[in-house]
Design an enzyme around this catalytic site. Structure first.
Site, PDB file in Angstrom:
ATOM      1  N   ASP A  10       5.935   7.786   1.433  1.00  0.00           N
ATOM      2  CA  ASP A  10       5.908   7.431   2.307  1.00  0.00           C
ATOM      3  C   ASP A  10       4.758   7.483   3.153  1.00  0.00           C
ATOM      4  O   ASP A  10       4.034   8.503   3.134  1.00  0.00           O
ATOM      5  CB  ASP A  10       7.291   7.904   3.203  1.00  0.00           C
ATOM      6  CG  ASP A  10       7.393   6.905   4.414  1.00  0.00           C
ATOM      7  OD1 ASP A  10       7.366   5.813   4.579  1.00  0.00           O
ATOM      8  OD2 ASP A  10       7.293   7.624   5.633  1.00  0.00           O
ATOM      9  N   TYR A  12       3.479   6.731   6.820  1.00  0.00           N
ATOM     10  CA  TYR A  12       3.936   7.195   8.115  1.00  0.00           C
ATOM     11  C   TYR A  12       4.679   8.204   8.397  1.00  0.00           C
ATOM     12  O   TYR A  12       6.137   8.223   7.615  1.00  0.00           O
ATOM     13  CB  TYR A  12       4.211   6.270   9.053  1.00  0.00           C
ATOM     14  CG  TYR A  12       3.306   4.936   9.237  1.00  0.00           C
ATOM     15  CD1 TYR A  12       2.139   5.122   9.893  1.00  0.00           C
ATOM     16  CD2 TYR A  12       3.353   3.920   8.472  1.00  0.00           C
ATOM     17  CE1 TYR A  12       1.229   3.972  10.212  1.00  0.00           C
ATOM     18  CE2 TYR A  12       2.667   2.629   8.668  1.00  0.00           C
ATOM     19  CZ  TYR A  12       1.576   2.661   9.672  1.00  0.00           C
ATOM     20  OH  TYR A  12       0.965   1.890   9.539  1.00  0.00           O
ATOM     21  N   ARG A  43       8.136   6.858  18.199  1.00  0.00           N
ATOM     22  CA  ARG A  43       8.397   6.960  16.657  1.00  0.00           C
ATOM     23  C   ARG A  43       9.644   6.586  16.212  1.00  0.00           C
ATOM     24  O   ARG A  43      10.152   5.935  15.391  1.00  0.00           O
ATOM     25  CB  ARG A  43       7.698   8.286  15.964  1.00  0.00           C
ATOM     26  CG  ARG A  43       8.095   8.420  14.548  1.00  0.00           C
ATOM     27  CD  ARG A  43       7.282   7.282  13.716  1.00  0.00           C
ATOM     28  NE  ARG A  43       7.538   7.700  12.345  1.00  0.00           N
ATOM     29  CZ  ARG A  43       7.284   6.917  11.451  1.00  0.00           C
ATOM     30  NH1 ARG A  43       7.139   5.549  11.497  1.00  0.00           N
ATOM     31  NH2 ARG A  43       7.553   7.249  10.141  1.00  0.00           N
ATOM     32  N   ASN A 121       6.878   0.577   4.885  1.00  0.00           N
ATOM     33  CA  ASN A 121       7.190  -0.378   5.704  1.00  0.00           C
ATOM     34  C   ASN A 121       6.061  -1.060   6.450  1.00  0.00           C
ATOM     35  O   ASN A 121       6.169  -2.268   6.733  1.00  0.00           O
ATOM     36  CB  ASN A 121       8.072  -0.075   6.810  1.00  0.00           C
ATOM     37  CG  ASN A 121       9.576   0.527   6.507  1.00  0.00           C
ATOM     38  OD1 ASN A 121       9.915   0.035   5.404  1.00  0.00           O
ATOM     39  ND2 ASN A 121      10.195   1.201   7.237  1.00  0.00           N
TER      40      ASN A 121
END
Length: 182
Positions: A10, A12, A43, A121
């Site tokens: 991932d 971030y 976030r 994402n």
């Protein structure tokens, strides 16, 4: 010989420190506790919005979730930010720093000839820009965005897309998710 193992990172919160925008926010709000709260809520809302959109099958690209989350935080804390300041924060989000241990860790994995993928994402162009900015793009065999699937993690369809893109299978693809210490 190249390992059959595949590691998907991932981006971030795992490779990239989403709290790396703290100083810019602190300059705007001039209060350390408030700045930390803004960073954390931004976030949290970004993830919440992407998770909900994935569940509702109401996709927009991740930059829209990021912008909407920031807009929520601005309203929640009644911050007086100009459109230019908001745009600057969104632009700075494309230049967040890597965590301090990322390059050392990626070097060790690369030494073992394990295939590595950045999986996010985020929009493909934003991911490329961010990884180039941090000097880590060359560690990865590919950068895989969920954008073509038109959904977000944790939708199972995005993980199946990851398997297709890497020519992997469930038993040899390992996902390194975002850190729990956000």
């Amino acid at each position: 010989m190249r390992s059959s193992k595949i590691i998907a990172f991932d981006i971030y919160g795992t490779l990239i420190d989403t709290k790396g925008i703290f100083n810019q926010i602190l300059r705007l709000v001039k209060d350390e506790e408030l700045a930390l709260n803004v960073v954390d809520m931004w976030r949290q809302k970004q993830l919440e919005y992407s998770f909900r959109r994935g569940l509702m099958r109401n996709y927009v690209d991740f930059s829209i979730c990021t912008k909407q989350a920031l807009e929520y935080v601005i309203k929640y804390y009644n911050l007086d930010l100009s459109e230019v300041e908001i745009k600057n924060l969104l632009d700075i989000y494309k230049e967040l720093p890597v965590f301090s241990d990322v390059k050392i860790s990626l070097d060790k994995i690369k030494e073992n000839n394990i295939r590595m993928y950045a999986f996010s994402n985020g929009k493909p162009d934003d991911l490329v820009e961010l990884l180039k900015f941090n000097g880590i793009i060359n560690y990865f065999d590919d950068i895989i965005s969920v954008d073509p699937v038109k959904s977000f993690k944790p939708d199972p369809a995005v993980y199946l897309y990851l398997l297709r893109k890497t020519n992997g299978y469930h038993a040899n693809v390992y996902m390194v998710p975002q850190t729990l210490l956000m």
